[in-house]
Design a protein around this motif. Structure first.
Motif, PDB file in Angstrom:
ATOM      1  N   ASP A   1      14.302  14.041  -5.260  1.00  0.00           N
ATOM      2  CA  ASP A   1      15.313  13.970  -6.318  1.00  0.00           C
ATOM      3  C   ASP A   1      14.651  13.369  -7.553  1.00  0.00           C
ATOM      4  O   ASP A   1      14.468  12.154  -7.648  1.00  0.00           O
ATOM      5  N   SER A   2      14.299  14.214  -8.480  1.00  0.00           N
ATOM      6  CA  SER A   2      13.578  13.766  -9.676  1.00  0.00           C
ATOM      7  C   SER A   2      14.426  12.864 -10.568  1.00  0.00           C
ATOM      8  O   SER A   2      13.897  12.145 -11.415  1.00  0.00           O
ATOM      9  N   ARG A   3      15.746  12.896 -10.380  1.00  0.00           N
ATOM     10  CA  ARG A   3      16.638  12.093 -11.216  1.00  0.00           C
ATOM     11  C   ARG A   3      17.106  10.817 -10.510  1.00  0.00           C
ATOM     12  O   ARG A   3      17.963  10.096 -11.029  1.00  0.00           O
ATOM     13  N   ALA A   4      16.560  10.540  -9.356  1.00  0.00           N
ATOM     14  CA  ALA A   4      16.971   9.345  -8.610  1.00  0.00           C
ATOM     15  C   ALA A   4      16.616   8.078  -9.393  1.00  0.00           C
ATOM     16  O   ALA A   4      15.535   7.979  -9.980  1.00  0.00           O
ATOM     17  N   LEU A   5      17.549   7.145  -9.380  1.00  0.00           N
ATOM     18  CA  LEU A   5      17.317   5.849 -10.025  1.00  0.00           C
ATOM     19  C   LEU A   5      16.702   4.900  -8.998  1.00  0.00           C
ATOM     20  O   LEU A   5      17.260   4.694  -7.919  1.00  0.00           O
ATOM     21  N   ILE A   6      15.551   4.330  -9.337  1.00  0.00           N
ATOM     22  CA  ILE A   6      14.854   3.419  -8.428  1.00  0.00           C
ATOM     23  C   ILE A   6      14.640   2.087  -9.132  1.00  0.00           C
ATOM     24  O   ILE A   6      14.031   2.030 -10.203  1.00  0.00           O
ATOM     25  N   ILE A   7      15.175   1.044  -8.533  1.00  0.00           N
ATOM     26  CA  ILE A   7      14.956  -0.319  -9.036  1.00  0.00           C
ATOM     27  C   ILE A   7      14.149  -1.061  -7.976  1.00  0.00           C
ATOM     28  O   ILE A   7      14.576  -1.157  -6.822  1.00  0.00           O
ATOM     29  N   SER A   8      12.992  -1.566  -8.352  1.00  0.00           N
ATOM     30  CA  SER A   8      12.123  -2.209  -7.363  1.00  0.00           C
ATOM     31  C   SER A   8      11.907  -3.676  -7.700  1.00  0.00           C
ATOM     32  O   SER A   8      11.995  -4.093  -8.857  1.00  0.00           O
ATOM     33  N   GLY A   9      11.639  -4.435  -6.666  1.00  0.00           N
ATOM     34  CA  GLY A   9      11.356  -5.857  -6.824  1.00  0.00           C
ATOM     35  C   GLY A   9      10.500  -6.339  -5.674  1.00  0.00           C
ATOM     36  O   GLY A   9      10.246  -5.610  -4.709  1.00  0.00           O
ATOM     37  N   GLU A  10      10.062  -7.575  -5.757  1.00  0.00           N
ATOM     38  CA  GLU A  10       9.190  -8.155  -4.735  1.00  0.00           C
ATOM     39  C   GLU A  10       9.995  -9.056  -3.818  1.00  0.00           C
ATOM     40  O   GLU A  10      10.842  -9.829  -4.270  1.00  0.00           O
TER      41      GLU A  10
ATOM     42  N   PRO B   1       0.802  -1.235   0.000  1.00  0.00           N
ATOM     43  CA  PRO B   1       0.000   0.000   0.000  1.00  0.00           C
ATOM     44  C   PRO B   1       0.832   1.282   0.000  1.00  0.00           C
ATOM     45  O   PRO B   1       0.400   2.303  -0.546  1.00  0.00           O
ATOM     46  N   GLU B   2       2.023   1.239   0.636  1.00  0.00           N
ATOM     47  CA  GLU B   2       2.845   2.444   0.722  1.00  0.00           C
ATOM     48  C   GLU B   2       3.813   2.591  -0.448  1.00  0.00           C
ATOM     49  O   GLU B   2       4.493   3.619  -0.573  1.00  0.00           O
ATOM     50  N   TYR B   3       3.885   1.581  -1.296  1.00  0.00           N
ATOM     51  CA  TYR B   3       4.927   1.543  -2.334  1.00  0.00           C
ATOM     52  C   TYR B   3       4.902   2.776  -3.250  1.00  0.00           C
ATOM     53  O   TYR B   3       5.906   3.471  -3.414  1.00  0.00           O
ATOM     54  N   LYS B   4       3.755   3.072  -3.839  1.00  0.00           N
ATOM     55  CA  LYS B   4       3.683   4.181  -4.794  1.00  0.00           C
ATOM     56  C   LYS B   4       3.967   5.522  -4.124  1.00  0.00           C
ATOM     57  O   LYS B   4       4.628   6.394  -4.711  1.00  0.00           O
ATOM     58  N   ASP B   5       3.468   5.689  -2.905  1.00  0.00           N
ATOM     59  CA  ASP B   5       3.700   6.957  -2.207  1.00  0.00           C
ATOM     60  C   ASP B   5       5.177   7.148  -1.873  1.00  0.00           C
ATOM     61  O   ASP B   5       5.691   8.272  -1.922  1.00  0.00           O
ATOM     62  N   VAL B   6       5.857   6.053  -1.531  1.00  0.00           N
ATOM     63  CA  VAL B   6       7.294   6.144  -1.246  1.00  0.00           C
ATOM     64  C   VAL B   6       8.057   6.551  -2.504  1.00  0.00           C
ATOM     65  O   VAL B   6       8.957   7.399  -2.461  1.00  0.00           O
ATOM     66  N   VAL B   7       7.689   5.962  -3.635  1.00  0.00           N
ATOM     67  CA  VAL B   7       8.340   6.321  -4.901  1.00  0.00           C
ATOM     68  C   VAL B   7       8.114   7.798  -5.221  1.00  0.00           C
ATOM     69  O   VAL B   7       9.045   8.510  -5.637  1.00  0.00           O
ATOM     70  N   LEU B   8       6.893   8.272  -5.026  1.00  0.00           N
ATOM     71  CA  LEU B   8       6.595   9.687  -5.286  1.00  0.00           C
ATOM     72  C   LEU B   8       7.401  10.598  -4.366  1.00  0.00           C
ATOM     73  O   LEU B   8       7.899  11.653  -4.793  1.00  0.00           O
ATOM     74  N   LEU B   9       7.552  10.190  -3.102  1.00  0.00           N
ATOM     75  CA  LEU B   9       8.330  10.989  -2.156  1.00  0.00           C
ATOM     76  C   LEU B   9       9.794  11.066  -2.577  1.00  0.00           C
ATOM     77  O   LEU B   9      10.414  12.141  -2.527  1.00  0.00           O
ATOM     78  N   ILE B  10      10.342   9.939  -3.016  1.00  0.00           N
ATOM     79  CA  ILE B  10      11.746   9.919  -3.453  1.00  0.00           C
ATOM     80  C   ILE B  10      11.946  10.840  -4.652  1.00  0.00           C
ATOM     81  O   ILE B  10      12.882  11.648  -4.698  1.00  0.00           O
ATOM     82  N   HIS B  11      11.052  10.747  -5.620  1.00  0.00           N
ATOM     83  CA  HIS B  11      11.189  11.582  -6.820  1.00  0.00           C
ATOM     84  C   HIS B  11      10.894  13.050  -6.533  1.00  0.00           C
ATOM     85  O   HIS B  11      11.365  13.938  -7.255  1.00  0.00           O
ATOM     86  N   LYS B  12      10.141  13.311  -5.495  1.00  0.00           N
ATOM     87  CA  LYS B  12       9.912  14.699  -5.101  1.00  0.00           C
ATOM     88  C   LYS B  12      11.195  15.322  -4.573  1.00  0.00           C
ATOM     89  O   LYS B  12      11.487  16.502  -4.816  1.00  0.00           O
TER      90      LYS B  12
END
Length: 276
Positions: free
Chosen positions: A259-268, A246-257
């Motif tokens: 640092d918009s150029r941050a590289l994010i690699i996600s997995g399960e 449930p928090e996954y998308k919000d965490v990604v948005l916070l990171i890009h807020k």
């Protein structure tokens, strides 16, 4: 679970329940629709479709024959370990009548696959087995070094392929679908249903800031670990973030807020142990 593993009577009861679940899946969902999805029970279903040999009887004969092979070609301890399951499964199947509880064939195979996966997973939890076609892979591993999972897969596919000759391509496709569903469900049971997301975050200058912001907003809901690069400066710092779905998308948005150029690699990931 520890009590079940250490207490012989509890363990026997647990194994019996698991075998009953497997027997239900065969007699109520696979056999009534004539779909053989691998294993000794699959061979028994084929024999039933061709010569009307009772499924339980065929399963018993096959299991006993393979049990003897295990005794002579594997080892005595393995034979003892699979003895109860090899004999009890066909006995339960003999008591439980073959009943078509679901008319829709696809739905029946789907439900049956989930049930049989639950039964096999229960056996796996206590290091038990229903015998049958799990024996040949053990023989091949001991004498030829072939991995058991590979040979078991080949055997299941071979048994499922018999559907083409006996019942046609539809039955084979359903059997293949069943093998896939069974493996997926067993995997989820073994590794847990509460899957989490793990993010690898790479940022030029903002990792400490990102880490503090995530911890401030989400607290214990998110686990963060800052992994430093090597001492010579050739490596890059990486922030590991583990979060619930449930928090996954919000965490990604916070990171890009931040640092918009941050590289994010996600997995399960199935689980996280923080040493506590």
């Amino acid at each position: 679970m520890r009590t079940i593993k250490t207490n012989a009577w509890y363990r026997m009861g647990f194994i019996t329940v698991a075998l009953a679940v497997i027997a239900m899946s065969i007699n109520m969902f696979f056999a009534p629709h004539g779909v053989a999805a691998g294993g000794s029970t699959g061979i028994a279903i084929i024999l039933y479709e061709v010569w009307h040999v009772p499924v339980a009887m065929s399963t018993m004969v096959i299991n006993v024959a393979l049990l003897l092979l295990a005794y002579f070609l594997v080892d005595r301890s393995t034979s003892i370990r699979i003895l109860y399951g090899s004999l009890m499964l066909p006995l339960i199947m003999a008591v439980l009548p073959i009943t078509k509880v679901v008319e829709d064939k696809l739905l029946a195979i789907l439900v049956g696959s989930v049930l049989i996966a639950v039964g096999f997973a229960m056996l796996y939890m206590v290091d038990a087995s229903s015998g049958g076609t799990t024996v040949p892979p053990l023989i091949l591993k001991k004498h030829f070094g072939i991995k058991t999972e590979n040979s078991l897969f080949v055997i299941d596919v071979a048994v499922s392929s018999l559907n083409i000759i006996v019942s046609g391509w539809e039955a084979f496709i359903l059997a293949a679908f069943s093998l896939l569903i069974t493996r997926m469900v067993m995997n989820y049971i073994a590794t847990g249903l509460d899957r989490k997301r793990m993010l690898h975050v790479v940022s030029e200058r903002q990792l400490p800031t990102i880490m503090r912001a995530i911890e401030s907003v989400y607290g214990d809901l998110v686990t963060t670990v800052l992994v430093a690069g090597d001492d010579e400066g050739d490596g890059r710092d990486v922030l590991l973030v583990v979060t619930d779905q449930p928090e996954y998308k919000d965490v990604v948005l916070l990171i890009h807020k931040l640092d918009s150029r941050a590289l994010i690699i996600s997995g399960e990931v199935a689980d996280v142990h923080d040493g506590q």
